[in-house]
Design a protein around this motif. Structure first.
Motif, PDB file in Angstrom:
ATOM      1  N   LEU A  49      38.474  50.628  46.020  1.00 32.54           N
ATOM      2  CA  LEU A  49      37.087  50.401  46.411  1.00 32.54           C
ATOM      3  C   LEU A  49      37.009  49.997  47.878  1.00 32.54           C
ATOM      4  CD1 LEU A  49      35.605  48.501  43.361  1.00 32.54           C
ATOM      5  CD2 LEU A  49      34.954  50.726  44.199  1.00 32.54           C
ATOM      6  N   THR A  92      39.884  40.291  48.215  1.00 25.62           N
ATOM      7  CA  THR A  92      40.089  38.930  47.716  1.00 25.62           C
ATOM      8  C   THR A  92      39.356  38.728  46.394  1.00 25.62           C
ATOM      9  OG1 THR A  92      40.171  38.166  49.994  1.00 25.62           O
ATOM     10  CG2 THR A  92      39.913  36.497  48.308  1.00 25.62           C
ATOM     11  N   ARG A  93      38.094  39.156  46.340  1.00 24.77           N
ATOM     12  CA  ARG A  93      37.334  38.869  45.129  1.00 24.77           C
ATOM     13  C   ARG A  93      37.838  39.642  43.933  1.00 24.77           C
ATOM     14  NH1 ARG A  93      31.001  38.585  46.156  1.00 24.77           N
ATOM     15  NH2 ARG A  93      31.394  40.709  46.828  1.00 24.77           N
ATOM     16  N   THR A  94      38.123  40.936  44.096  1.00 22.58           N
ATOM     17  CA  THR A  94      38.578  41.688  42.929  1.00 22.58           C
ATOM     18  C   THR A  94      39.956  41.227  42.510  1.00 22.58           C
ATOM     19  OG1 THR A  94      39.201  43.431  44.470  1.00 22.58           O
ATOM     20  CG2 THR A  94      37.247  43.801  43.159  1.00 22.58           C
ATOM     21  N   PRO A 114      34.165  42.600  37.733  1.00 21.21           N
ATOM     22  CA  PRO A 114      34.877  42.884  38.986  1.00 21.21           C
ATOM     23  C   PRO A 114      33.988  43.668  39.931  1.00 21.21           C
ATOM     24  CG  PRO A 114      35.778  44.164  37.179  1.00 21.21           C
ATOM     25  CD  PRO A 114      34.682  43.339  36.598  1.00 21.21           C
ATOM     26  N   GLU A 153      39.674  37.989  40.510  1.00 21.63           N
ATOM     27  CA  GLU A 153      39.190  38.187  39.143  1.00 21.63           C
ATOM     28  C   GLU A 153      40.262  38.805  38.260  1.00 21.63           C
ATOM     29  OE1 GLU A 153      35.330  39.505  38.527  1.00 21.63           O
ATOM     30  OE2 GLU A 153      34.569  38.838  40.469  1.00 21.63           O
ATOM     31  N   MET A 154      41.029  39.743  38.805  1.00 25.28           N
ATOM     32  CA  MET A 154      42.092  40.365  38.028  1.00 25.28           C
ATOM     33  C   MET A 154      43.192  39.376  37.691  1.00 25.28           C
ATOM     34  SD  MET A 154      41.299  43.347  37.299  1.00 25.28           S
ATOM     35  CE  MET A 154      39.535  43.300  37.436  1.00 25.28           C
ATOM     36  N   ILE A 190      45.598  34.934  45.474  1.00 25.36           N
ATOM     37  CA  ILE A 190      46.599  34.204  44.700  1.00 25.36           C
ATOM     38  C   ILE A 190      46.323  32.714  44.781  1.00 25.36           C
ATOM     39  CG2 ILE A 190      49.035  33.568  44.593  1.00 25.36           C
ATOM     40  CD1 ILE A 190      49.749  36.367  45.318  1.00 25.36           C
ATOM     41  N   ILE A 204      36.341  42.007  49.855  1.00 27.21           N
ATOM     42  CA  ILE A 204      36.351  42.849  48.665  1.00 27.21           C
ATOM     43  C   ILE A 204      37.672  42.690  47.932  1.00 27.21           C
ATOM     44  CG2 ILE A 204      36.160  45.186  47.806  1.00 27.21           C
ATOM     45  CD1 ILE A 204      34.655  45.939  50.283  1.00 27.21           C
ATOM     46  N   THR A 225      50.000  30.473  50.692  1.00 21.67           N
ATOM     47  CA  THR A 225      48.758  31.016  50.137  1.00 21.67           C
ATOM     48  C   THR A 225      47.552  30.225  50.630  1.00 21.67           C
ATOM     49  OG1 THR A 225      49.140  29.693  48.155  1.00 21.67           O
ATOM     50  CG2 THR A 225      49.770  32.016  48.077  1.00 21.67           C
ATOM     51  N   GLY A 260      33.598  43.448  43.232  1.00 21.17           N
ATOM     52  CA  GLY A 260      33.947  43.156  44.617  1.00 21.17           C
ATOM     53  C   GLY A 260      33.253  44.009  45.641  1.00 21.17           C
ATOM     54  N   ALA A 261      33.028  45.290  45.325  1.00 18.01           N
ATOM     55  CA  ALA A 261      32.481  46.150  46.363  1.00 18.01           C
ATOM     56  C   ALA A 261      30.972  46.180  46.350  1.00 18.01           C
ATOM     57  CB  ALA A 261      33.003  47.573  46.193  1.00 18.01           C
ATOM     58  N   ILE A 298      38.466  42.553  53.684  1.00 11.86           N
ATOM     59  CA  ILE A 298      39.206  41.423  53.120  1.00 11.86           C
ATOM     60  C   ILE A 298      38.419  40.756  51.995  1.00 11.86           C
ATOM     61  CG2 ILE A 298      39.935  39.049  53.639  1.00 11.86           C
ATOM     62  CD1 ILE A 298      41.129  40.057  56.197  1.00 11.86           C
TER      63      ILE A 298
END
Lengths: 300, 324
Positions: free
Chosen positions: A220, A173-175, B319, A178-179, A105, A171, B28, B321-322, A169
């Protein structure tokens, strides 16, 4: 009339050869996939039984005495691993998901920050680092730390959860970032125009819009955490009984796969195939779910 | 006169900070800093943990042969050699193969098959490494021993020491290299595919316009354009191979005493060494040396991944991420 160049036939042949080599390469990549999944499926299904899912470790008792050829009477099951994996991975998800989402965020809602660049760099470093590194760190800092009573804290399920959380963490955070970035700014501005403070609109407007994407990231991460073995090797040690105590050594499915592969008893090797099948089914299901959810979202 | 009341502060565009916004930013930010601190913690903990070993050996133990902690011998050269050799084999096998697959998936594959085949290739990356290790032990090692290792060692192996036997159980650096190749193949393939996909079409059209065949177009205009990204993909794959623990541990044979002469004999990799010995370390120096090996591994993959990200910088990865 335009006539083809004199070496055209040779070039065309070369072109065909190289193009078919790329096809061959792709097929060659699918061969191990089919072999691995095939073997795991066939031999793992043979190991699945009611006992497999409901019993815990049984010491190898050779039926008929040592001279009978080594038939192990009852190989037991992997319930200790199933419970352990559920508890350890579940706790890791509980730790990692809020941290990952809140950090994402920050990245998405306050862009252009120098902190944001450093965070992205750090998530790259963490996701590229060997998972054994996280295991070493948690081992040194937690398992070997001398507690208040003068004894080391020791191996525990909680230490394993912490190690897995550190791994997943980045994984999440990054997805999630992007979302969140995909949510159009007009949505945020509309909420702001109605007088909503930033924190309120993030939690009630932006997050729900991005929720399906965030959920795929979480899936994931779950799949990754369930399959990780190296950090667990150094933090949870393993347990032959079903245990619900996170502060003591616990078992986990990937650890059991490793342990039962190296034993000389074929009956226990069967258990290894069974746990491998369980893990593979879990991971494949997650990946298929993610793919289905992603294509559904893209089709919308 | 400006109207009073709610519209009063239209004069002067003052940004409205509403209550809760400051705390939101702080909270945050705090979690973002937490993520940063994880990397810092990892570095600091390993630095501290390896203090004994660094004081005693410096980095010289990395090129000393003979790992026998029980007798006080801390030569990590077998582990370093094993790591480098298995990763080199993996990269030699998976590099060209991965580029070919990437070329197929992005240039030559029919549209309707593209996403399914990409998904299948990436599925290879999703399989847990312990499953790779187990499958390797029960399936690949016996196969390799019978059809590759024994034939080679009994023919040209007699002349070339590097390829010589004896081949015992079949667990060796060579098989470990093959398993690592399978594991890093999806990384190289999918990065190549993504990097090739963003090569602008004018490159392709120009080559086709002067009469090149499709392979010539790919080889001479598309691949060179994307070569930085492809190299970056290979570096990421190499980083994964260097750090892979479980599959290597189960397959490489755990021979730590000295650097093995042949590629078909058992050996050890750095990650496997740390994973197998750290929980049962004999004393603090042993533990500290293992942590130092882990720190070196972390440093190398850190540098490798950093350089790779720079090379693959502007690739559209979605996306992802993984995926590494």
């Amino acid at each position: 009339m335009i006539s083809p160049a004199p070496n055209y036939r040779r070039r065309r042949m070369f072109d065909r050869v190289m193009r078919s080599m790329t096809v061959a390469a792709t097929i060659a990549a699918l061969v191990p996939l089919v072999l691995i999944i095939g073997y795991v499926l066939v031999r793992g299904l043979g190991a699945w039984s009611v006992d497999f899912f409901t019993q815990s470790y049984q010491p190898p008792v050779v039926s008929g005495g040592l001279s009978s050829g080594g038939e192990v009477a009852n190989a037991g099951g992997v319930l200790n691993g199933i419970i352990g994996t559920i508890l350890i991975v579940g706790t890791a998800m509980l730790i990692a998901t809020p941290i990952g989402i809140l950090a994402a965020i920050f990245l998405a809602e306050y862009p252009g920050n120098s902190v944001a660049t450093v965070v992205r760099f750090c998530t790259d470093v963490l996701s590229g680092a060997p998972s054994i590194i996280v295991g070493v760190v948690v081992y040194y800092e937690i398992v070997r730390r001398i507690g208040a009573d003068g004894k080391p804290l020791g191996f525990s399920g909680l230490a394993g959860s912490i190690a897995l959380a550190i791994l997943i963490i980045p994984i999440i955070t990054r997805t999630t970032e992007e979302m969140l970035k995909l949510v159009p700014n007009t949505t945020r501005e509309a909420a702001m125009a109605l007088g909503a403070p930033k924190w309120w609109l993030t939690f009630t407007v932006v997050l729900p819009t991005a929720l399906s994407g965030i959920a795929t990231g979480v899936l994931l991460a779950f799949a990754r955490a369930a399959g990780e073995t190296a950090p667990l090797l150094l933090t949870i040690l393993g347990n032959n009984q079903v245990s619900f105590n996170m502060l003591e050594p616990m078992a986990a499915l990937p650890l059991l796969t490793y342990k039962y592969t190296d034993t000389p008893f074929p009956a226990q090797n069967e258990l290894a195939w069974g746990t491998a099948l369980l893990l593979t089914v879990l991971v494949l299901t997650m990946n298929l779910l993610v793919r289905w959810a992603t294509s559904k979202r893209a089709g919308r | 006169m400006a109207p009073a009341g709610r519209l009063g502060n239209l004069q002067g565009l003052r940004r409205r900070i509403q209550h809760g916004d400051g705390i939101f930013w702080l909270v945050t930010l705090g979690f973002a800093l937490l993520v940063i601190s994880l990397v810092g913690i990892i570095g600091i903990v390993m630095w501290n943990g390896s203090a004994d070993a660094r004081a005693q050996f410096g980095l010289s133990f990395l090129w000393t042969d003979g790992w026998d902690p029980v007798n006080g011998e801390y030569g990590a050269l077998p582990a370093i050699y094993g790591t480098l050799l298995t990763s080199a084999i993996a990269l030699l096998l998976a590099g060209p193969l991965g580029v070919f697959i990437g070329v197929f998936l992005s240039e030559l594959c029919p549209m309707r098959l593209r996403s399914s085949l990409s998904f299948l290739v990436e599925l290879l990356a999703a399989i847990p490494s312990v499953v790779y290790g187990m499958w390797g032990v029960f399936v690949l090692v016996p196969f390799f021993r019978t059809y590759i290792a024994r034939p080679i060692t009994s023919t040209i192996g007699k002349e070339i020491p590097f390829l010589s036997g004896p081949v015992g159980s079949g667990r060796s650096l060579a098989v470990a290299g093959v398993i690592l190749a399978i594991m890093i193949l999806p990384t190289i393939a999918s990065i190549t595919r993504d990097v090739l996909a963003v090569v602008p079409n004018h490159q392709r059209e120009a080559m086709l316009a002067v009469g090149a065949t499709r392979w010539e177009m790919i080889r001479r205009s598309v691949l060179p354009y994307a070569q930085a990204g492809i190299i970056g993909g290979m570096m990421l794959g190499l980083g994964r191979a260097l750090g892979e623990t479980m599959a290597a541990l189960m397959i490489v044979g755990s021979y730590k005493d000295s650097v093995p002469q042949s590629v078909f004999s058992p050996g050890i990799t750095a990650a496997a060494l740390v994973a197998s010995e750290l929980p049962n370390a004999n004393d603090f120096l042993h533990e500290s040396t293992l942590i130092l090996i882990a720190l070196v591994l972390f440093g190398i993959t850190f540098l490798l991944n950093g350089a790779a990200r720079l090379l693959v910088w502007r690739t559209a990865r979605g996306p992802a991420g993984a995926r590494a």
